[in-house]
Write an enzyme that holds these catalytic residues in place. Structure first.
Site, PDB file in Angstrom:
ATOM      1  N   ARG A 160     -40.436  27.514 -19.848  1.00  0.00           N
ATOM      2  CA  ARG A 160     -40.553  27.356 -18.394  1.00  0.00           C
ATOM      3  C   ARG A 160     -41.166  28.587 -17.727  1.00  0.00           C
ATOM      4  O   ARG A 160     -40.804  28.953 -16.612  1.00  0.00           O
ATOM      5  CB  ARG A 160     -39.189  27.035 -17.763  1.00  0.00           C
ATOM      6  CG  ARG A 160     -38.546  25.767 -18.256  1.00  0.00           C
ATOM      7  CD  ARG A 160     -39.378  24.528 -17.935  1.00  0.00           C
ATOM      8  NE  ARG A 160     -38.756  23.351 -18.519  1.00  0.00           N
ATOM      9  CZ  ARG A 160     -39.002  22.889 -19.750  1.00  0.00           C
ATOM     10  NH1 ARG A 160     -39.886  23.513 -20.510  1.00  0.00           N
ATOM     11  NH2 ARG A 160     -38.392  21.822 -20.212  1.00  0.00           N
ATOM     12  N   SER A 239     -34.846  19.178 -12.425  1.00  0.00           N
ATOM     13  CA  SER A 239     -33.860  20.154 -12.889  1.00  0.00           C
ATOM     14  C   SER A 239     -33.896  21.383 -11.978  1.00  0.00           C
ATOM     15  O   SER A 239     -34.909  22.067 -11.904  1.00  0.00           O
ATOM     16  CB  SER A 239     -34.176  20.569 -14.326  1.00  0.00           C
ATOM     17  OG  SER A 239     -34.117  19.451 -15.182  1.00  0.00           O
ATOM     18  N   GLU A 343     -34.976  26.941 -11.102  1.00  0.00           N
ATOM     19  CA  GLU A 343     -36.305  26.624 -11.610  1.00  0.00           C
ATOM     20  C   GLU A 343     -37.326  26.465 -10.493  1.00  0.00           C
ATOM     21  O   GLU A 343     -38.460  26.936 -10.617  1.00  0.00           O
ATOM     22  CB  GLU A 343     -36.257  25.351 -12.469  1.00  0.00           C
ATOM     23  CG  GLU A 343     -37.576  25.016 -13.124  1.00  0.00           C
ATOM     24  CD  GLU A 343     -37.452  23.945 -14.193  1.00  0.00           C
ATOM     25  OE1 GLU A 343     -38.451  23.254 -14.434  1.00  0.00           O
ATOM     26  OE2 GLU A 343     -36.367  23.812 -14.786  1.00  0.00           O
TER      27      GLU A 343
END
Length: 351
Positions: A160, A239, A343
């Protein structure tokens, strides 16, 4: 270019949250994107780049500067080589690669947002990451004042994360190139255990591309991870927290906290994440800390379908969302000694 002033930004995000921008510019060509960026940089105007808006949390006060919405188009497929303009809708592009019989991104179906955002986050799901198929990223380098082409290794991809995320003020992605695979209509080897179970195959097996894509879409929809204007469980950024990656020492301390809280037989999720590191599940942590599906009584709540998604139930403000996020972070830290990291990109706000 289309230009608006005091323009609402909430409709441009999947959270449907955030105040207005001083100025909103919509660019439909690479040249317009570069011109808008150069203008802002020359004037010293703060710049916010918006693609699909699926990874943004914008403060209630909005953005004092120029918001640049990238609405470029371009799907160029030659053999197994694909070039996407940054403004292409990602999930539509995935569908087209499946229709073309090419493997490599089929398990990334249903992920909201634009193609240009995928290398920034190193978008991944169900056993695939874009870093496995991206060969080059064409971007405008604001520091050098020129358009550059970065190879896969130069992008510094990790979980990520990427060079673009590490230095968010430097690059504006214009195009992304991928190397896909012609496997006679079959998917890439299925890596993710949940996907394999849903498909009725073993990890490492291949299945028809359409079957892989449809299965992933069904799994995502069951977790509220496919956009639906009528379903508030999808008014989210997907998420909200990344899965923590812990050193061996930190994981041992975490494991001890798990046993203390949940009993000697409790075993937390653990996945290899490189030498001396272990990845665990943010969703598991959130649930076991007491924040179950549907948690909350206000206008911002945990999704009723997935503990990893924080949602706007229709009347929330960004501050409502942040209050919930901070409560979850504090609760997980108190329970297990692990600090969750958001995130989505925060604009004018923070946890």
């Amino acid at each position: 270019m289309l230009e608006l002033h005091d323009a609402p930004l909430a409709p441009l995000t999947t959270f449907r949250l955030g105040g207005p921008a001083t100025r909103l510019v919509t660019a439909t060509t690479d040249a317009e994107v570069v011109a808008a960026v150069r203008e802002a940089d020359a004037d010293g105007t703060p710049l916010l780049v918006i693609g699909g808006g699926s990874n943004l949390v914008i403060g209630d006060k909005g953005f004092a500067g120029t918001a640049l919405r990238i609405a470029t188009s371009g799907f160029d497929l030659v053999g197994t080589t694909l070039e996407l303009a940054a403004g292409e809708v990602w999930t539509d592009a995935v569908a087209r690669t499946v229709e073309a019989g090419l493997a490599g991104v089929e398990c990334l179906a249903g992920i909201p947002g634009s193609a240009g955002a995928t290398p920034i986050q190193n978008v991944g799901a169900y056993g695939q990451e874009v870093s496995a198929t991206i060969t080059e990223v064409i971007a405008y380098d604001r520091r050098a004042g020129e358009t550059v082409t970065l190879g896969n290794e130069e992008c510094a991809f990790s979980y990520r994360h990427s060079r673009f995320k590490a230095d968010p003020e430097r690059y504006v992605v214009l195009r992304v190139r991928f190397a896909l695979e012609d496997a006679d209509g079959l998917s890439a080897p299925v890596k993710y255990a949940e996907t394999a179970r849903a498909l009725g195959v073993e990890p490492g097996d291949r299945v028809p591309l359409t079957q892989a894509r449809e299965t992933v879409l069904k799994l995502r929809a069951g977790k509220g991870m496919v956009l639906d204007a009528e379903d508030h469980d999808t008014w989210s950024a997907g998420s909200f927290f990344t899965n923590p990656i812990l050193t061996d020492a930190d994981f041992a301390a975490f494991h001890a906290r798990v046993k203390e809280r949940l009993g000697e037989d409790a075993v937390p999720p653990a996945y290899p994440a490189g030498e001396g590191r272990t990845k665990t599940s943010a969703a598991w942590l959130i649930d076991k800390a007491g924040f179950t599906k549907g948690y909350g009584s206000g206008p911002a709540r945990i999704s009723g379908k997935h503990t990893l998604a924080l949602t706007n139930r229709g009347e929330a403000t960004t501050e409502d969302l942040l209050v919930l996020a901070r409560e979850v972070v504090a609760g997980v830290r108190e329970a297990f000694g692990v600090t969750l990291v958001n995130e989505p990109v925060m604009v004018g706000v923070g946890l």
